[in-house]
Design an enzyme around this catalytic site. Structure first.
Site, PDB file in Angstrom:
ATOM      1  NE  ARG A  72      -3.146   5.786   2.342  1.00  0.00           N
ATOM      2  CZ  ARG A  72      -3.132   4.799   3.217  1.00  0.00           C
ATOM      3  NH1 ARG A  72      -2.910   5.026   4.500  1.00  0.00           N
ATOM      4  NH2 ARG A  72      -3.366   3.568   2.844  1.00  0.00           N
ATOM      5  N   GLY A  73      -6.829   5.394   2.672  1.00  0.00           N
ATOM      6  CA  GLY A  73      -7.115   4.043   3.147  1.00  0.00           C
ATOM      7  C   GLY A  73      -8.629   3.877   3.231  1.00  0.00           C
ATOM      8  CB  ALA A  74     -10.910   1.429   1.636  1.00  0.00           C
ATOM      9  NE  ARG A 127      -8.424   8.786  -3.175  1.00  0.00           N
ATOM     10  CZ  ARG A 127      -7.474   7.953  -2.717  1.00  0.00           C
ATOM     11  NH1 ARG A 127      -7.256   7.834  -1.422  1.00  0.00           N
ATOM     12  NH2 ARG A 127      -6.727   7.254  -3.550  1.00  0.00           N
ATOM     13  CD  GLN A 133      -0.256   5.069  -1.062  1.00  0.00           C
ATOM     14  OE1 GLN A 133       0.698   4.798  -1.794  1.00  0.00           O
ATOM     15  NE2 GLN A 133      -1.399   5.500  -1.549  1.00  0.00           N
ATOM     16  CG  ASP A 154      -9.020   0.791  -2.112  1.00  0.00           C
ATOM     17  OD1 ASP A 154      -7.991   0.091  -2.168  1.00  0.00           O
ATOM     18  OD2 ASP A 154      -9.074   1.861  -1.485  1.00  0.00           O
ATOM     19  CG  ASN A 176      -5.601  -3.303  -2.689  1.00  0.00           C
ATOM     20  OD1 ASN A 176      -6.163  -2.650  -1.821  1.00  0.00           O
ATOM     21  ND2 ASN A 176      -4.349  -3.701  -2.562  1.00  0.00           N
ATOM     22  CE  LYS A 177      -3.042   3.048  -3.613  1.00  0.00           C
ATOM     23  NZ  LYS A 177      -3.707   4.212  -4.244  1.00  0.00           N
TER      24      LYS A 177
HETATM   25  O1  MRU Z   1      -4.903   5.539  -2.265  1.00  0.00           O
HETATM   26  P1  MRU Z   1      -4.996   5.012  -0.872  1.00  0.00           P
HETATM   27  O2  MRU Z   1      -3.780   5.184  -0.073  1.00  0.00           O
HETATM   28  O3  MRU Z   1      -6.229   5.510  -0.163  1.00  0.00           O
HETATM   29  O4  MRU Z   1      -5.173   3.488  -1.120  1.00  0.00           O
HETATM   30  C1  MRU Z   1      -5.848   2.680  -0.271  1.00  0.00           C
HETATM   31  C2  MRU Z   1      -4.991   1.621   0.220  1.00  0.00           C
HETATM   32  O5  MRU Z   1      -4.227   1.828   1.127  1.00  0.00           O
HETATM   33  C3  MRU Z   1      -5.076   0.311  -0.345  1.00  0.00           C
HETATM   34  O6  MRU Z   1      -5.488   0.190  -1.631  1.00  0.00           O
HETATM   35  C4  MRU Z   1      -5.688  -0.632   0.634  1.00  0.00           C
HETATM   36  O7  MRU Z   1      -5.436  -1.912   0.332  1.00  0.00           O
HETATM   37  C5  MRU Z   1      -7.127  -0.442   0.945  1.00  0.00           C
HETATM   38  S1  MRU Z   1      -7.304   0.363   2.470  1.00  0.00           S
HETATM   39  C6  MRU Z   1      -7.099  -0.844   3.728  1.00  0.00           C
END
Ligand code: MRU
Length: 350
Positions: free
Chosen positions: A47-49, A86, A200, A241, A251-252
């Site tokens: 995970r993580g963009a 995703r 996370q 993201d 973003n999250k």
């Molecule tokens: O759902 P995830 O864990 O893939 O979410 C992504 C993230 O960790 C955050 O939204 C983040 O700020 C972007 S990735 C550096």
């Protein structure tokens, strides 16, 4: 800092650390096919963009290796399938489109199959290396901004979700800023929002901070107002993201409420993301597709049902922060403080 690589490319196999199990267990999965890559992204092993983007690059390498010959319509089919894993993090589509255009070019040049495979593998490895340089340059931009605001005193920084090496491969975006500040002896304390329901922050960011021996506290999202009202925080750094043309930032989930509370209490709020996270094809945040995750993630905790059987849940994985609430957007090309479509476009184009 001793880092546990989230993605290893070894002997033509992708090894992904299972981020769902951290920090309790460090387990790697061998990913050998496009389908396994898709599942690893969808099920959040990875995970993580930015890291989702890199995983997709190697997913396309694996797919290409599994083919006897390459024809462009099959390449596009594989690419489109991978992009469905995703929807919100634009890095997935961005990296897939880039590797597709490299493959297209090589096919047009009539290059041999093995050579194409090697070239796209090298291309994918180079992208991860490049991100490290980009992350470092973002961290330096942020550190300079904070020095102008606060001098060289130690700082209390808040962050949300996980944006460190586990989300980005080599370094990190918002958490990369924190790691860099710590290396300069400029961190007093970090507040990591735990980030329900996937934790996370409470699991992954805390794991990275603990490994780096950076002093930190985990807070629940409900503590935002308490923390910011009591001025325990000098600045907030989050990742992204997808950042669209007017600066609205997906973003999250929880980022938008944090930005509103920050505005209320006058705490600077920064977004840190590489240019691969910008999507200039969308004008405003209203156009961003927000991923809805399974209800089960909210109704259960650590594999056990915590809500009554009759309860339902709503589980948006992201939200959109209004650009008016953002103090600065930092990418590898610098920082935009007067956020407008023109300035965003200029910085992304470098
Ligand atoms: O759902 P995830 O864990 O893939 O979410 C992504 C993230 O960790 C955050 O939204 C983040 O700020 C972007 S990735 C550096």
């Amino acid at each position: 800092m001793k880092k546990t690589a989230p993605l290893i490319w070894e002997n033509k196999i992708m090894k992904l650390i299972d981020q769902r199990k951290l920090p309790r267990e460090v387990i790697y999965h061998d990913i050998k096919t496009l389908e396994e890559t898709h599942a690893a992204i969808k099920d959040m092993i990875v995970r993580g963009a930015p890291l989702i983007g890199f995983t997709a690059l190697f997913g396309m390498v694996l797919w290409s290796r599994s083919q006897k010959t390459l024809n462009i319509s099959e390449v596009l089919k594989a690419a489109d399938y991978l992009k469905t894993a995703r929807p919100t993090a634009v890095n997935l589509a961005y990296e897939v489109d880039r590797v597709v255009s490299v493959i297209k070019e090589l096919i047009e040049l009539d290059m041999g199959k093995q050579e194409v495979d090697q070239k796209i593998e090298d291309f994918s490895l180079d992208q991860m290396k490049l991100l490290h340089e980009h992350n470092l340059s973002m961290a330096k931009t942020a550190a300079k901004e904070l020095e102008e605001k606060y001098g060289t005193r130690k700082l209390n920084i808040m962050t949300l979700c996980n944006t460190g090496y586990l989300a980005c491969g080599p370094m990190g975006t918002a958490l990369g800023v924190i790691e860099y500040l710590h290396s300069q002896n400029r961190i007093e304390h970090v507040y990591a929002s735990e980030t329900r329901p996937y934790l996370q922050g409470g699991r992954l960011t805390a794991y990275e901070l603990a490994t780096g021996e950076i002093p930190h506290s985990i807070t629940v999202e409900g503590a935002f107002s308490y923390l910011l009202k009591n001025k325990s925080v000098d600045a907030i750094f989050i990742g992204a993201d997808r950042i669209v043309e007017n600066g609205d930032t997906a973003n999250k989930v929880g980022s938008s409420s944090l930005s509103i509370v920050a505005k209320h209490y006058g705490i600077p709020f920064y977004v840190v993301a590489p240019t691969s996270t910008f999507d200039l094809s969308l004008k405003t945040g209203d156009e961003i597709e927000i991923e809805m995750r399974p209800e089960e993630e909210v109704l259960s905790a650590m594999g056990e049902r915590i809500a009554p059987e009759a309860s339902r849940a709503l589980n948006p994985s992201f939200d959109v922060t209004d650009h008016k609430l953002i103090t600065g957007i930092i990418c590898e090309n610098g920082m935009v403080k007067e956020i407008s479509p023109d300035n965003i476009t200029k910085i992304v184009k470098g």
